[in-house]
Design a protein around this motif. Structure first.
Motif, PDB file in Angstrom:
ATOM      1  N   ILE A 358       2.573 -12.396  -5.894  1.00 47.23           N
ATOM      2  CA  ILE A 358       2.392 -11.741  -4.635  1.00 47.23           C
ATOM      3  C   ILE A 358       3.689 -11.608  -3.875  1.00 47.23           C
ATOM      4  CG2 ILE A 358       0.219 -12.202  -4.297  1.00 47.23           C
ATOM      5  CD1 ILE A 358       0.660 -14.520  -2.637  1.00 47.23           C
ATOM      6  N   GLY A 359       3.983 -10.719  -2.771  1.00 48.45           N
ATOM      7  CA  GLY A 359       5.239 -10.721  -2.168  1.00 48.45           C
ATOM      8  C   GLY A 359       5.194  -9.703  -0.833  1.00 48.45           C
ATOM      9  N   ALA A 374       3.307  -5.598   1.786  1.00 46.22           N
ATOM     10  CA  ALA A 374       2.859  -6.726   1.082  1.00 46.22           C
ATOM     11  C   ALA A 374       2.346  -6.086  -0.437  1.00 46.22           C
ATOM     12  CB  ALA A 374       1.710  -7.505   1.707  1.00 46.22           C
ATOM     13  N   PHE A 375       2.354  -6.781  -1.431  1.00 49.06           N
ATOM     14  CA  PHE A 375       2.046  -6.478  -2.596  1.00 49.06           C
ATOM     15  C   PHE A 375       1.394  -7.440  -3.340  1.00 49.06           C
ATOM     16  CE2 PHE A 375       6.309  -7.726  -3.680  1.00 49.06           C
ATOM     17  CZ  PHE A 375       5.986  -8.592  -4.844  1.00 49.06           C
ATOM     18  N   TRP A 376       0.625  -7.204  -4.195  1.00 48.03           N
ATOM     19  CA  TRP A 376      -0.079  -8.123  -5.294  1.00 48.03           C
ATOM     20  C   TRP A 376       0.123  -7.293  -6.840  1.00 48.03           C
ATOM     21  CZ3 TRP A 376      -3.826  -6.944  -9.164  1.00 48.03           C
ATOM     22  CH2 TRP A 376      -4.190  -8.115  -9.842  1.00 48.03           C
ATOM     23  N   GLU A 377       0.766  -7.974  -7.713  1.00 47.39           N
ATOM     24  CA  GLU A 377       1.015  -7.638  -9.055  1.00 47.39           C
ATOM     25  C   GLU A 377       0.412  -8.503 -10.023  1.00 47.39           C
ATOM     26  OE1 GLU A 377       5.119  -5.426  -9.836  1.00 47.39           O
ATOM     27  OE2 GLU A 377       5.296  -7.622 -10.962  1.00 47.39           O
ATOM     28  N   HIS A 378      -0.005  -7.994 -11.158  1.00 48.53           N
ATOM     29  CA  HIS A 378      -0.290  -8.553 -12.432  1.00 48.53           C
ATOM     30  C   HIS A 378       0.312  -7.641 -13.590  1.00 48.53           C
ATOM     31  CE1 HIS A 378      -2.752 -10.480 -15.697  1.00 48.53           C
ATOM     32  NE2 HIS A 378      -3.526 -10.711 -14.643  1.00 48.53           N
ATOM     33  N   ARG A 379       1.086  -8.320 -14.555  1.00 49.79           N
ATOM     34  CA  ARG A 379       1.744  -7.797 -15.425  1.00 49.79           C
ATOM     35  C   ARG A 379       1.237  -8.084 -16.788  1.00 49.79           C
ATOM     36  NH1 ARG A 379       4.849 -10.402 -11.756  1.00 49.79           N
ATOM     37  NH2 ARG A 379       4.973 -12.451 -12.586  1.00 49.79           N
ATOM     38  N   ASN A 380       0.167  -8.483 -16.870  1.00 49.23           N
ATOM     39  CA  ASN A 380      -0.414  -8.647 -18.363  1.00 49.23           C
ATOM     40  C   ASN A 380      -2.073  -8.465 -18.099  1.00 49.23           C
ATOM     41  OD1 ASN A 380      -0.193  -9.072 -21.094  1.00 49.23           O
ATOM     42  ND2 ASN A 380      -0.928 -11.063 -20.779  1.00 49.23           N
ATOM     43  N   LEU A 390      -0.406  -3.402  -6.392  1.00 48.15           N
ATOM     44  CA  LEU A 390      -1.115  -2.974  -5.276  1.00 48.15           C
ATOM     45  C   LEU A 390      -0.303  -3.280  -4.092  1.00 48.15           C
ATOM     46  CD1 LEU A 390      -4.718  -4.006  -5.896  1.00 48.15           C
ATOM     47  CD2 LEU A 390      -4.015  -1.952  -6.821  1.00 48.15           C
ATOM     48  N   LYS A 391      -0.098  -2.166  -3.407  1.00 45.92           N
ATOM     49  CA  LYS A 391       0.826  -2.379  -2.115  1.00 45.92           C
ATOM     50  C   LYS A 391       0.084  -1.898  -0.742  1.00 45.92           C
ATOM     51  CE  LYS A 391       5.679  -1.147  -0.860  1.00 45.92           C
ATOM     52  NZ  LYS A 391       6.679  -0.756  -1.172  1.00 45.92           N
ATOM     53  N   LYS A 398       4.445   5.576   9.207  1.00 39.54           N
ATOM     54  CA  LYS A 398       3.341   5.624   8.530  1.00 39.54           C
ATOM     55  C   LYS A 398       2.834   4.434   8.136  1.00 39.54           C
ATOM     56  CE  LYS A 398       6.359   5.103   4.244  1.00 39.54           C
ATOM     57  NZ  LYS A 398       6.723   5.575   2.830  1.00 39.54           N
ATOM     58  N   GLN A 399       1.462   4.491   7.632  1.00 34.76           N
ATOM     59  CA  GLN A 399       0.580   3.452   7.450  1.00 34.76           C
ATOM     60  C   GLN A 399      -0.245   3.914   6.229  1.00 34.76           C
ATOM     61  OE1 GLN A 399      -0.344   4.906  10.618  1.00 34.76           O
ATOM     62  NE2 GLN A 399       1.613   4.017  11.061  1.00 34.76           N
ATOM     63  N   GLY A 400      -0.156   3.048   5.070  1.00 30.30           N
ATOM     64  CA  GLY A 400      -1.057   3.355   3.662  1.00 30.30           C
ATOM     65  C   GLY A 400      -1.119   2.414   2.754  1.00 30.30           C
ATOM     66  N   ALA A 401      -1.663   2.809   1.812  1.00 29.34           N
ATOM     67  CA  ALA A 401      -1.906   1.920   0.506  1.00 29.34           C
ATOM     68  C   ALA A 401      -1.587   2.792  -0.566  1.00 29.34           C
ATOM     69  CB  ALA A 401      -3.247   1.539   0.366  1.00 29.34           C
ATOM     70  N   SER A 402      -0.865   1.940  -1.750  1.00 30.17           N
ATOM     71  CA  SER A 402      -0.635   2.745  -2.930  1.00 30.17           C
ATOM     72  C   SER A 402      -1.065   1.773  -4.062  1.00 30.17           C
ATOM     73  CB  SER A 402       0.751   3.069  -2.980  1.00 30.17           C
ATOM     74  OG  SER A 402       1.689   1.908  -2.751  1.00 30.17           O
ATOM     75  N   ALA A 403      -1.353   2.222  -5.331  1.00 31.61           N
ATOM     76  CA  ALA A 403      -1.490   1.489  -6.422  1.00 31.61           C
ATOM     77  C   ALA A 403      -0.628   2.016  -7.788  1.00 31.61           C
ATOM     78  CB  ALA A 403      -2.963   1.637  -6.808  1.00 31.61           C
ATOM     79  N   SER A 404      -0.093   1.372  -8.672  1.00 34.57           N
ATOM     80  CA  SER A 404       0.775   1.960  -9.877  1.00 34.57           C
ATOM     81  C   SER A 404       0.264   1.244 -10.801  1.00 34.57           C
ATOM     82  CB  SER A 404       2.154   1.810  -9.497  1.00 34.57           C
ATOM     83  OG  SER A 404       2.581   0.557  -9.405  1.00 34.57           O
TER      84      SER A 404
END
Length: 673
Positions: A358-359, A374-380, A390-391, A398-404
Motif C-alpha cells: 500500500i502507498g 493512495a493505492f493498494w497493490e497485489h502483484r501475485n 486500486l487507486k 479532480k476526484q476519482g478512482a481507478s483500477a488496473s
C-alpha cells in the motif's frame, strides 16, 4: 591469545621470542615505549617514469615503509628490514606491470644531505617522489603459470623494534631524520608477442593455435600491448566465455603458461581450455517457489526446446525474472553434468518477496492546491504474477478512482494482458463534469527497450466545456501506443531517452456525434556530464494533432491543453493556448511543447535545477505558426531512496494581464520529466 598464536605458528616455523617479541633484557621494550628515540624518515623514489601513475600508486600501496612511516623504528637496522621487504615487493609490482628486468636498490641518507641533481617531486601527497632517467637492468627469464602479481603488505611485525645501540640510549638528543631512497631501474617493458589457446576436447585430444582477432577482442588483449599481469590474468575468464557462448557450459581453465623472451623483450601466453561436452538446454528445475506457480516461473525461459546452451539466454532469463517484481533474488544457472542426450539441466532458484503493498503521495501547486493519492497493490493475485492496483486520488481539479490489471506471460513470453478503468469527476477552467472509461488490450515487448500496447477502449463523458454545451458522449475506439525507454531510473533518469507515440481513433456509439483520430508524440533525452550523474542535461518535447471533426464537435476532455506542472510550468493548468472571452481555456486540435533542465547536485542529497519551458495550443490541426509561450524557473531537489522530492518556482515570460499569475509553485515526488 599471544600464546595460542605462537604455538600455532610453531607448527610451520620456529617462533623466535628474541627477534620478534619484546621479551629478554627489557631494552627493546624500553626503546619501543620511548617514541622520542624513533628515527623519523621520508621515502623517495628515483628512476621512475613520471607518466607511470598507476605503477607509482601500486608501489606506494605495497610499501611497508610508507604504510608504517608514522610508526618509525628506533634503529637503522629496523628501517633497513622494511626497505629490504619493500625491494622484494617492488620487484613483484614492476613485473606485474611488464617490467620483467627491473632492478630495485635502496640507500638511507641524512635528510640534511641535498637530493641528487635532477630529482623532481612527482606527488605533493605523503612522501616526496623523485624521478631520474631509468636505465636497463639485468635480464630475467620467466616460465611459469603466469605473470606475478604483487602481494599486499603484511601487518607490522615486532621485528622492526630492535634494541637500539647503547650510544643512542645514552644520547638525550632525538635522532636526526633520514631519507629512505629507492633506486628503480625499470628496464625495457615486455610486450605481448602472441596469445595462444590449447583446446582440450572431451575425447582428450588437443590442439594449440593462436587466438583469433575476435577472441583477442573478447579477451581485451592485443598483440603488441605491454604484458601487464592483470589484463593477462583477467583474459582467462573471457576466453572461457568464448567457449560458453559456443555451447560448452562446463568449460574450465587448465594451466596457463607464460614464456618471456629476454632477448626480444616479449611475452608469449598460452591458455589451456578444457571444453567439456557441448550441450543443449535440458530440464528446468525450480527451487524456492512458494506462492508463485513453478510452471509460471519456468515459462520465463528465453530459449527454445533443444537450443544450444547460451549464457546470454541464461542472463536474459535471470533479468526478466528479476524485473517481474515478484522476487528478492533470482539465480539461473546450469547444474550437474551433460547427460547422454547432450542436455544440461538448468536451475532457477528464487526467493519470493512480499506481493502486497500500500502507498500514497502528496502534491501541491499554487494553481491546483493540495492533492493526494493512495493505492493498494497485489502483484501475485492468482499465483502467476497477476498485478491488480486500486487507486484513489483527489485534488481541487479532480476526484476519482481507478483500477488496473496486468497478467504477464499471456499466451506467449514477453506478452501481457492489460486492462484499466477509471471514474473521475473534473472541475477545471476548461471543463467540468463526469467521466468514465475502460480499456482492454495486449502489451508486447519486442527488440531491446521497445514495447507496444494496443486494444479497445470505451468511454462515457458528461462534461460542460468552456465553448461547448453540456453533451453526453458515448465513444468507442482503439488505442495504440509505441514506447521506447532505455533510461537508467524511472523517477530520476540520468542517461538514455524515452519516446511514446500514441494513436487513438474514436467514433460515437450513442449520444452526441463525433469522429476523430488523436495522434501525439512525446519524447525526452538525458545526458550526464559525469559518471555519478550529478550533472545532467535533460530535454523534452511534445507534438500532437487531432484529425477529423472541428474543435467545437470534439469532447472537451479529448482536446489538447498545455500549462501546469506536467507541461509548461509557470502558467496555470491548461491555460497555455486559446481562451474564450471569460479567460477560460477552450483547447485545440494541435499542440507543441519543449523544455530544458540542468540538474546539478550540490551535495549528495540536495540539487538545484534551473529550467526553461515553452508551449502552445492551436485551434487547427496544423499550427499556423510556431510561436510558443515561455516560462523559466528554478527548482530544488531533495534526493531520497525512492526518488527526488521536487520543489519548483516558475514565472511566466509571456505573462497576460488579468490571466496569468506572477509565479507558480509546484511540490511533488519525482523529476518533472
Amino acid at each position: 591469545m599471544v600464546l595460542s598464536v605462537c604455538v600455532g605458528a610453531s607448527v610451520l616455523s620456529a617462533c623466535s621470542f628474541t627477534d620478534n617479541l619484546p621479551f629478554g633484557d627489557g631494552a627493546n621494550s624500553a626503546a619501543t615505549q620511548d617514541v622520542r628515540r624513533a628515527i623519523p624518515y621520508s621515502v623517495t623514489f628515483q628512476g621512475l617514469d613520471p607518466q607511470e601513475e598507476r605503477l607509482l600508486a601500486a608501489l606506494r600501496e605495497n610499501s611497508t615503509a610508507i604504510r608504517l612511516k608514522d610508526r618509525p623504528t628506533p634503529t637503522k637496522a629496523g628501517l633497513e628490514r622494511r626497505a629490504e621487504d619493500d625491494v622484494t615487493r617492488f620487484v613483484r609490482v614492476l613485473r606485474s606491470f611488464g617490467f620483467y628486468d627491473a632492478v630495485v636498490n635502496y640507500d638511507i641518507r641524512d635528510a640534511d644531505t641535498p637530493p641528487a641533481e635532477g630529482e623532481t617531486e612527482l606527488s605533493p601527497e605523503g612522501d616526496a617522489i623523485s624521478a631520474k632517467t631509468a636505465s636497463n637492468g639485468d635480464n630475467a627469464k620467466t616460465d611459469g603459470d603466469g605473470p606475478e602479481t604483487p602481494a599486499k603488505p603484511a601487518d607490522e611485525k615486532n621485528q622492526d623494534e630492535q634494541a637500539p645501540d647503547s650510544p643512542a640510549l645514552e644520547s638525550k638528543a632525538p635522532p636526526k631524520p633520514v631519507v629512505l631512497q629507492y633506486r628503480v631501474d625499470m628496464g625495457t617493458p615486455y610486450l605481448l608477442s602472441d596469445a595462444e589457446l590449447t583446446v582440450i576436447h572431451p575425447d582428450e585430444s588437443s590442439e594449440t593455435r593462436s587466438m583469433s582477432d575476435e577472441e583477442l577482442k573478447t579477451a581485451k588483449l592485443s598483440i603488441g600491448m605491454r604484458a601487464e599481469a592483470d589484463p593477462i590474468i583477467l583474459a582467462e575468464q573471457s576466453v572461457l566465455d568464448v567457449f560458453r557462448n559456443q555451447g560448452y557450459p562446463l568449460v574450465k581453465a587448465g594451466k596457463k603458461h607464460v614464456l618471456a623472451d629476454t632477448a626480444e623483450k616479449t611475452i608469449r601466453v598460452t591458455y589451456e581450455v578444457i571444453t567439456g561436452k557441448k550441450a543443449t538446454f535440458g530440464k528446468i528445475n525450480i527451487v524456492g517457489a512458494e506462492d508463485v506457480d513453478a510452471d509460471f516461473i519456468r515459462g520465463y525461459h528465453s530459449w527454445d526446446t533443444g537450443e544450444v546452451y547460451s549464457p546470454q539466454k541464461v542472463t536474459e532469463t535471470r533479468r526478466d525474472l528479476a524485473e517481474s517484481n515478484l522476487f528478492n533474488s533470482v539465480i539461473v544457472k546450469p547444474v550437474g553434468q551433460v547427460d547422454d542426450n547432450g542436455e544440461i539441466p538448468i536451475e532457477m532458484r528464487v526467493q519470493e518477496r512480499d506481493h502486497r503493498s500500500i502507498g500514497g503521495g502528496l502534491d501541491f501547486s499554487t494553481a491546483d492546491g493540495p492533492g493526494a493519492n493512495a493505492f493498494w497493490e497485489h502483484r501475485n493475485l492468482f499465483g502467476e504474477g497477476e498485478k491488480l492496483r486500486l487507486k484513489l486520488e483527489g485534488s481541487g481539479l479532480k476526484q476519482g478512482a481507478s483500477a488496473s490489471f496486468r497478467k504477464p506471460q499471456f499466451l506467449r513470453r514477453k506478452q501481457a494482458l492489460v486492462a484499466e478503468s477509471e471514474a473521475t469527476s473534473y472541475t477545471t477552467d476548461a471543463y467540468e463534469g463526469e467521466l468514465a472509461n475502460a480499456f482492454t488490450g495486449i502489451e508486447r515487448e519486442f527488440w531491446e527497450n521497445w514495447s507496444a500496447t494496443y486494444g479497445v477502449t470505451l468511454e462515457y463523458s458528461d462534461l460542460t466545456g468552456a465553448d461547448s454545451p453540456n453533451e453526453e458522449f458515448y465513444l468507442g475506439g482503439l488505442r495504440g501506443v509505441l514506447r521506447h525507454d532505455n533510461t537508467d531510473n524511472p523517477l530520476d533518469p540520468t542517461t538514455g531517452n524515452r519516446m511514446e507515440l500514441t494513436i487513438s481513433p474514436y467514433m460515437s456509439l450513442a449520444g452526441a456525434q463525433t469522429q476523430f483520430t488523436s495522434v501525439s508524440l512525446d519524447g525526452s533525452q538525458y545526458y550526464a556530464f559525469d559518471d555519478k550523474g550529478y550533472y545532467v542535461l535533460a530535454g523534452r518535447g511534445r507534438i500532437g494533432s487531432i484529425f477529423g471533426d472541428e474543435r467545437s464537435s470534439l469532447p472537451s476532455n479529448k482536446r489538447f491543453y498545455s500549462g501546469g506542472g506536467g507541461s509548461v510550468r509557470g502558467y496555470e493548468y491548461q491555460t497555455v493556448g486559446p481562451l474564450n472571452e471569460d479567460g477560460d481555456p477552450v483547447g485545440g486540435r494541435s499542440v507543441i511543447e519543449a523544455g530544458l533542465e540542468l540538474r546539478a547536485r550540490i551535495t549528495d542529497s540536495i540539487g538545484l535545477v534551473p529550467f526553461v519551458e515553452g508551449g502552445n495550443v492551436y485551434e487547427a490541426v496544423k499550427p499556423k505558426d510556431f510561436t510558443l509561450m515561455w516560462a523559466t524557473g528554478l527548482g530544488v531537489r531533495y534526493y531520497t531512496a525512492i526518488g527526488p522530492v521536487r520543489f519548483d518556482f516558475a514565472v511566466p515570460m509571456d505573462k497576460r494581464e488579468n490571466i496569468d499569475d506572477d509565479y507558480q509553485i509546484y511540490l511533488s515526488l519525482g523529476q518533472a520529466f
